[in-house]
Design an enzyme around this catalytic site. Structure first.
Site, PDB file in Angstrom:
ATOM      1  NE  ARG A  60      -8.795  -3.567   6.843  1.00 15.69           N
ATOM      2  CZ  ARG A  60      -9.620  -2.503   6.988  1.00 15.69           C
ATOM      3  NH1 ARG A  60      -9.654  -1.231   6.653  1.00 15.69           N
ATOM      4  NH2 ARG A  60     -10.852  -2.821   7.615  1.00 15.69           N
TER       5      ARG A  60
ATOM      6  CE  LYS B  79      -6.803   3.976   7.685  1.00 20.40           C
ATOM      7  NZ  LYS B  79      -5.651   3.455   8.664  1.00 20.40           N
TER       8      LYS B  79
END
Length: 273
Positions: free
Chosen positions: A242, A207
């Site tokens: 995840r 991210k």
């Protein structure tokens, strides 16, 4: 939880066909994934994807995976109750609602089908929009309390809809509606979330906050930073990670849990023979 993007425009990896997505699931299973999260719509801005098109993207993959990997927990990454309903019929056992209950019927779908649901926090964002100058009023100091209140509120709504507590998962959702300082603060104080009655999922793979912590780094160069954040999150009690990188993540989890004493080493002969 392995990321399976049944898309053509995801920010890091995409599976443009159902066959590619099914192959990606097989590879993830071999590398140690216990859950696969199948999504049909890019999280960020992009071409409008209708409900029907999203169903066409994810449901054949879910049905195939349910047949070929019967012990794999299949998650569907969607905020739409119509997609969730079709995914449950195809074999999904978890609804990953990354847009913070924007469709309030999603929890009812989870309850009706006796599946799990992920409750996330987006700081007021509408689906597929980006935070701009953090106009949602969250400062780094207050982001933890505001995020906790948001996910607990959604978890309680899911309980009211009939979802059992053990099937409710909370996700602080770094980057969604948050700047890098705020995302880092959430990980720093992750125990605020892990000390609740609900298990915590972290979707932090490659991210932006990881890239900005390192420098001006593109997603393809964020693996090492992601693994560092993953190890910290697991040590602080995160139950699910995840990831786009199953093998690297599985190795990081094995070492972290061996150090914390929550798991034993998988092969121990050194100095014993």
């Amino acid at each position: 939880m392995a990321v399976i993007n049944r898309t053509t425009d995801s920010f890091y990896e995409s599976a443009s066909t159902a066959e590619e997505a099914i192959d990606a699931v097989a590879a993830a299973a071999q590398e140690g994934a216990h859950i696969v999260d199948i999504g049909g719509v890019r999280a960020g801005r992009g071409r409008e994807i209708s409900v029907a098109e999203e169903i066409d993207r994810v449901c054949p993959v879910i049905e195939a995976v349910a047949h070929s990997h019967p012990t794999m927990l299949i998650s569907v990454d969607t905020w739409r109750h119509e997609v969730a309903e079709a995914a449950c019929a195809a074999g999904a056992g978890l609804l990953n609602d990354t847009w913070a209950g924007v469709d309030p019927e999603l929890a009812s779908v989870a309850a009706k089908n006796d599946v799990g649901i992920v409750c996330s926090h987006t700081g007021g964002l509408s689906p597929r929009t980006d935070a701009h100058r953090n106009r949602y009023g969250l400062t780094a100091g207050e982001v933890v309390g505001r995020t906790l209140a948001g996910v607990i509120g959604l978890a309680e709504a899911a309980l009211d809809a009939g979802v059992t507590a053990e099937k409710i998962i909370i996700d602080p959702t770094p980057d969604f509606g948050k700047n890098t300082y705020q995302s880092l603060r959430l990980l720093r104080e992750l125990q605020t979330f892990t000390e609740t009655r609900f298990r915590v999922l972290l979707a932090i793979s490659r991210k932006d906050f990881v890239g900005e912590a390192i420098g001006d780094v593109e997603p393809s160069q964020r693996l090492h930073g992601t693994i560092a954040a993953t190890a910290l999150a697991v040590a602080k009690g995160a139950a699910m990670i995840r990831t786009h990188d199953v093998r690297a993540t599985a190795d990081a989890l094995a070492v972290t849990l061996a150090i914390t004493g929550d798991a034993v080493p998988k092969h121990t002969v050194r100095g014993l023979r």
